[in-house]
Design a protein around this motif. Structure first.
Motif, PDB file in Angstrom:
ATOM      1  N   SER A 183       0.760  -1.239   0.093  1.00  0.00           N
ATOM      2  CA  SER A 183       0.211   0.093   0.001  1.00  0.00           C
ATOM      3  C   SER A 183       0.864   1.211   0.038  1.00  0.00           C
ATOM      4  O   SER A 183       0.567   2.320  -0.497  1.00  0.00           O
ATOM      5  N   PHE A 184       2.236   1.321   0.492  1.00  0.00           N
ATOM      6  CA  PHE A 184       2.815   2.450   0.866  1.00  0.00           C
ATOM      7  C   PHE A 184       4.217   2.294  -0.159  1.00  0.00           C
ATOM      8  O   PHE A 184       5.064   3.250   0.091  1.00  0.00           O
ATOM      9  N   TRP A 185       4.504   1.169  -0.700  1.00  0.00           N
ATOM     10  CA  TRP A 185       5.598   1.117  -1.439  1.00  0.00           C
ATOM     11  C   TRP A 185       6.109   2.399  -2.631  1.00  0.00           C
ATOM     12  O   TRP A 185       7.210   2.217  -2.708  1.00  0.00           O
ATOM     13  N   HIS A 186       4.891   2.870  -2.911  1.00  0.00           N
ATOM     14  CA  HIS A 186       5.357   4.226  -3.757  1.00  0.00           C
ATOM     15  C   HIS A 186       5.423   5.414  -3.330  1.00  0.00           C
ATOM     16  O   HIS A 186       5.455   6.476  -3.520  1.00  0.00           O
ATOM     17  N   GLY A 187       5.152   5.610  -1.799  1.00  0.00           N
ATOM     18  CA  GLY A 187       5.268   6.655  -1.153  1.00  0.00           C
ATOM     19  C   GLY A 187       6.365   7.677  -1.253  1.00  0.00           C
ATOM     20  O   GLY A 187       7.524   6.863  -1.598  1.00  0.00           O
ATOM     21  N   SER A 188       6.492   8.986  -1.558  1.00  0.00           N
ATOM     22  CA  SER A 188       7.452   9.862  -1.965  1.00  0.00           C
ATOM     23  C   SER A 188       8.273  10.101  -0.786  1.00  0.00           C
ATOM     24  O   SER A 188       9.502  10.202  -1.042  1.00  0.00           O
ATOM     25  N   VAL A 189       7.747   9.969   0.390  1.00  0.00           N
ATOM     26  CA  VAL A 189       8.898  10.523   1.331  1.00  0.00           C
ATOM     27  C   VAL A 189       9.974   9.847   1.725  1.00  0.00           C
ATOM     28  O   VAL A 189      11.140  10.574   1.808  1.00  0.00           O
ATOM     29  N   SER A 190       9.655   8.532   1.786  1.00  0.00           N
ATOM     30  CA  SER A 190      10.826   7.649   2.107  1.00  0.00           C
ATOM     31  C   SER A 190      11.797   7.562   0.781  1.00  0.00           C
ATOM     32  O   SER A 190      12.939   7.466   1.267  1.00  0.00           O
ATOM     33  N   LEU A 191      11.453   7.758  -0.402  1.00  0.00           N
ATOM     34  CA  LEU A 191      12.234   7.830  -1.385  1.00  0.00           C
ATOM     35  C   LEU A 191      13.109   9.155  -1.491  1.00  0.00           C
ATOM     36  O   LEU A 191      14.059   9.089  -1.959  1.00  0.00           O
ATOM     37  N   ALA A 192      12.301  10.221  -1.149  1.00  0.00           N
ATOM     38  CA  ALA A 192      13.046  11.467  -0.971  1.00  0.00           C
ATOM     39  C   ALA A 192      14.103  11.321   0.322  1.00  0.00           C
ATOM     40  O   ALA A 192      15.370  11.900  -0.267  1.00  0.00           O
ATOM     41  N   ALA A 193      13.698  10.804   1.220  1.00  0.00           N
ATOM     42  CA  ALA A 193      14.739  10.626   2.179  1.00  0.00           C
ATOM     43  C   ALA A 193      15.858   9.626   1.747  1.00  0.00           C
ATOM     44  O   ALA A 193      16.856   9.990   2.008  1.00  0.00           O
ATOM     45  N   ALA A 194      15.640   8.609   1.010  1.00  0.00           N
ATOM     46  CA  ALA A 194      16.726   7.757   0.378  1.00  0.00           C
ATOM     47  C   ALA A 194      17.722   8.512  -0.520  1.00  0.00           C
ATOM     48  O   ALA A 194      19.019   8.414  -0.428  1.00  0.00           O
ATOM     49  N   VAL A 195      17.199   9.299  -1.227  1.00  0.00           N
ATOM     50  CA  VAL A 195      18.151  10.065  -2.120  1.00  0.00           C
ATOM     51  C   VAL A 195      18.953  11.000  -1.306  1.00  0.00           C
ATOM     52  O   VAL A 195      20.205  10.984  -1.598  1.00  0.00           O
ATOM     53  N   LYS A 196      18.550  11.709  -0.271  1.00  0.00           N
ATOM     54  CA  LYS A 196      19.328  12.608   0.402  1.00  0.00           C
ATOM     55  C   LYS A 196      20.302  11.517   1.225  1.00  0.00           C
ATOM     56  O   LYS A 196      21.618  11.791   1.319  1.00  0.00           O
ATOM     57  N   THR A 197      19.877  10.413   1.888  1.00  0.00           N
ATOM     58  CA  THR A 197      20.765   9.548   2.405  1.00  0.00           C
ATOM     59  C   THR A 197      21.816   9.029   1.540  1.00  0.00           C
ATOM     60  O   THR A 197      23.135   9.036   2.350  1.00  0.00           O
ATOM     61  N   LEU A 198      21.465   8.687   0.489  1.00  0.00           N
ATOM     62  CA  LEU A 198      22.459   8.006  -0.398  1.00  0.00           C
ATOM     63  C   LEU A 198      23.587   9.041  -0.745  1.00  0.00           C
ATOM     64  O   LEU A 198      24.776   8.600  -1.044  1.00  0.00           O
ATOM     65  N   GLU A 199      23.222  10.401  -1.022  1.00  0.00           N
ATOM     66  CA  GLU A 199      23.943  11.500  -1.325  1.00  0.00           C
ATOM     67  C   GLU A 199      25.196  11.552  -0.357  1.00  0.00           C
ATOM     68  O   GLU A 199      26.355  11.689  -0.574  1.00  0.00           O
ATOM     69  N   ILE A 200      24.664  11.392   0.930  1.00  0.00           N
ATOM     70  CA  ILE A 200      25.609  11.674   2.108  1.00  0.00           C
ATOM     71  C   ILE A 200      26.701  10.552   2.172  1.00  0.00           C
ATOM     72  O   ILE A 200      27.703  10.373   2.302  1.00  0.00           O
ATOM     73  N   LEU A 201      25.903   9.062   1.992  1.00  0.00           N
ATOM     74  CA  LEU A 201      26.626   7.907   2.110  1.00  0.00           C
ATOM     75  C   LEU A 201      27.645   7.423   1.077  1.00  0.00           C
ATOM     76  O   LEU A 201      28.594   6.836   1.023  1.00  0.00           O
ATOM     77  N   ARG A 202      27.252   8.214  -0.355  1.00  0.00           N
ATOM     78  CA  ARG A 202      28.280   8.047  -1.449  1.00  0.00           C
ATOM     79  C   ARG A 202      29.699   8.674  -1.248  1.00  0.00           C
ATOM     80  O   ARG A 202      30.663   8.391  -1.752  1.00  0.00           O
ATOM     81  N   SER A 203      29.674   9.997  -0.263  1.00  0.00           N
ATOM     82  CA  SER A 203      30.960  10.193   0.081  1.00  0.00           C
ATOM     83  C   SER A 203      31.504   9.163   0.954  1.00  0.00           C
ATOM     84  O   SER A 203      31.319   8.619   1.741  1.00  0.00           O
ATOM     85  N   PRO A 204      32.808   9.056   0.386  1.00  0.00           N
ATOM     86  CA  PRO A 204      33.701   8.136   1.240  1.00  0.00           C
ATOM     87  C   PRO A 204      34.069   8.498   2.671  1.00  0.00           C
ATOM     88  O   PRO A 204      34.214   7.357   3.474  1.00  0.00           O
ATOM     89  N   GLU A 205      33.793   9.718   2.897  1.00  0.00           N
ATOM     90  CA  GLU A 205      33.998   9.967   4.495  1.00  0.00           C
ATOM     91  C   GLU A 205      33.265   9.529   5.195  1.00  0.00           C
ATOM     92  O   GLU A 205      33.347   9.195   6.443  1.00  0.00           O
TER      93      GLU A 205
END
Lengths: 417, 417
Positions: B297-319
């Motif tokens: 029911s909630f798999w296409h919800g935008s909030v967690s996906l927007a959070a993932a984009v920002k999280t991945l941007e942070i985690l892609r930095s080797p730091e």
């Protein structure tokens, strides 16, 4: 007469560009119940939306819609409901998934127990499928038996034991499922005989809401009958209210006819779109529930539980269901009258707040698709083969606006006949 | 020598009152991996938390902790991370679960495909269990075969085919699972023989992180061996990175040793605590993925996906990983040195950013519990039998504060010996 519907598709430029991007990184471009391609929905439906507010949705190309899908159920108090979102935001700022639950879980459980007539306890999860699957596991743990009776065609989730497509599903996944026909007590009795003393549970939806078919209310005799049979054979009666929860009767969908299940699965509308599911149950299933192992990384997160508390507070007021019934009736009656005027035989089925439409026509599906296509191009989201959803956020104005559009849609349908 | 630990429990008044309320409406008071009672965690652990910020947690009685559980993994960039929460809030205000996905789903999929070396596509779900289960269904759909090989004891989720407790689980649920021993290629080969030509997939975690045991790295030979065996027998190699994802190597945990799976399951840290899971896969599994029916029911919800984009941007930095490794090493080295000084034989195992601790002692579990109990009363959350988690939000100050507390905890442990 053959419907010519090739001319009706519109081009949504941004949506189309997004589909081109999506197909590269998401198998098929989109999956599951919200996909548009492959004959799932008429061609003018957008695949991508940009925002929602109240009962209105906007697609990525900027078109505004009066929406009667409500995200396929989760939205029950309006998209971006300010009151619910404010409660959730307070929790979000304090952290969502911590090392354990917050008091929000207890408040949500207390409110469910206080709201749902048969509920003595509650456990929470994330998907409707989590809840139906967990209910079955609880039933098996409590009874020590294995067989599950479900209605033919009925959808209870996307796990291998339920999912409507068999690709990737093994025989073992379905080995303990026996099917009956909804509203046919004799078929339930036959299924019980087939279970041969190994019956763990009977699962049923409060009414029959299969796709591509008229919605069908449960006969009182059927509902009471499966309750009595479950009790007689020492099995659990599981009510799958994932789709119906809090839209029919917050006390439980069958409370009005005096039938109480042992276990109920909720999800969708429980927190107005925040990812949450719940199983509630009677006292006698509490101990078995403590003995199973079910969990998920985010199941104790506070935000969705805080949202559920606020959502339930709104839905417990009789006004919420009354509004949905009233406006759903207005929509259904209006569509029926328009259809009659335009010479179409339109069947509106199911409870008004979860109505479904179907054309009595030699090309029934094609007529439904053409009508929904004509409606969405005029700013109204209807579904040609799945039940629709009203919400407490819909207004008389929404229905009037919708009916003005559907009158034009019928006229277009006349023209393409 | 017998550890006397009865004297160490503290009373948390508000927590205790909440437990009394909870036991009435939640079976057992709490369930799953975040429960405290029943010997799951030492007695001084709170069941209920009130908030988190960065790497700090507060329980409902107002006690502050340096936390090394990170919500059992989801928190990777700090509780209530302002940057991630701001991105999520923008989407929340526009509506989360609409009638279809928003462009956020495509962005998240593109970012995963760009980040994870073997990923040609991605699909999203809500639970880690959704992801591991979906990966198995995809493997079966792609291969047309049924048997799944998993390591003995290994946890891959709480569905009936994986869950560690058998209550409510039927024989059929496990009928297609064959177990091997982690890091033992011969046992994998024997399991393949048992599959008798019907092998759909081999699933493995990047390292062995079973509870109540030392963490064990995958031998390079083992990782390469199961890759080669899966290919040879036409089966999928599934890497279960639900727990490890983005903490070991954002490109994929085995990328450093040149081993690429066909399918990887992610969840936990993917969106820093927003409920999200994903399966990513190689091109040859794309078509099978389009043919299965999975949804929520909630798999296409935008909030967690927007959070993932920002999280991945942070985690892609080797730091990010560097910080976790550095501080996890500092914590592990510090604990080892303190243990030595106090005369305890402490085993620190696993990657530094997911370290686990175990006492070499005749009453190993009791010593671990007593130590973790002493630590939490001094403001540090350690786990006595489950791997712990560092985050990119931990600081040198957090580690120093933690080690000051654990030095006292060791002293208390000495006293109760």
């Amino acid at each position: 007469m053959t419907l010519q519907t090739d001319n009706v598709q519109r081009i949504l430029a941004i949506d189309s560009a997004l589909r081109d991007r999506a197909i590269k990184v998401i198998p098929g471009g989109m999956y599951g119940h919200t996909r548009v391609h492959g004959g799932w929905l008429p061609p003018s439906f957008p695949q991508y939306y940009s925002r929602g507010a109240g009962a209105r949705l906007w697609d990525v190309d900027g078109n505004e819609y009066v929406d009667f899908l409500c995200g396929y159920g989760p939205m029950i108090a309006g998209y971006a409901n300010p009151e619910i979102d404010a409660a959730a935001k307070v929790r979000q700022e304090l952290g969502d998934v911590l090392d354990g639950p917050t008091a929000d879980m207890i408040e949500a459980a207390e409110l469910l127990v206080d709201t749902v007539a048969h509920a003595d306890w509650a456990v929470f999860a994330k998907n409707g499928t989590d809840a139906t699957s967990m209910a079955v596991v609880i039933a098996r743990a409590a009874t020590g038996k294995t067989k599950l009776l479900k209605a033919r065609v009925a959808y209870h989730g996307a796990n291998p034991w339920f999912t409507p497509l068999m690709s990737g599903v093994t025989q073992a996944d379905r080995a303990n499922i026996i099917e009956y026909d909804y509203n046919d007590l004799a078929s339930v009795e036959a299924a019980i005989q087939e279970a041969d003393g190994d019956l763990a549970a009977i699962i049923a939806t409060p009414f029959r809401h299969d796709g591509w078919a008229d919605q069908e209310f449960a006969d009182v005799e059927f509902a009471r009958g499966i309750r009595e049979l479950a009790t007689r054979y020492g099995a659990a009666l599981i009510l799958d209210e994932v789709r119906t929860g809090f839209r029919l009767d917050p006390r439980g969908a069958w409370e009005g006819i005096g039938v109480r299940p042992d276990l109920t699965a909720f999800s969708k509308a429980l927190a107005n779109g925040y990812a949450l599911a719940a199983v509630v149950g009677v006292e006698s299933f509490r101990e078995a529930t403590t003995g199973i192992y079910v969990t998920g990384s985010f199941w104790h997160g506070s935000v969705s539980l805080a949202a559920a508390v606020k959502t339930l507070e709104i839905l417990r007021s009789p006004e919420a269901v009354e509004t949905m019934v009233e406006l759903g009736t207005m929509l259904g009656d209006g569509l029926r009258a328009q259809a009659k005027e335009h010479g179409w035989d339109l069947v509106i089925s199911g409870p008004p707040q979860m109505l479904a439409l179907r054309f009595e026509h030699e090309e029934s599906a094609k007529a439904g698709f053409a009508f929904a296509d004509a409606a969405i191009r005029r700013g109204v989201i209807l579904h040609p083969w799945h039940n629709m959803f009203l919400s407490a956020a819909h207004t008389v104005n929404d229905i009037e606006r919708a009916l003005a559009a559907t009158d034009d849609a019928f006229a277009e349908l006349d023209a393409v006949m």
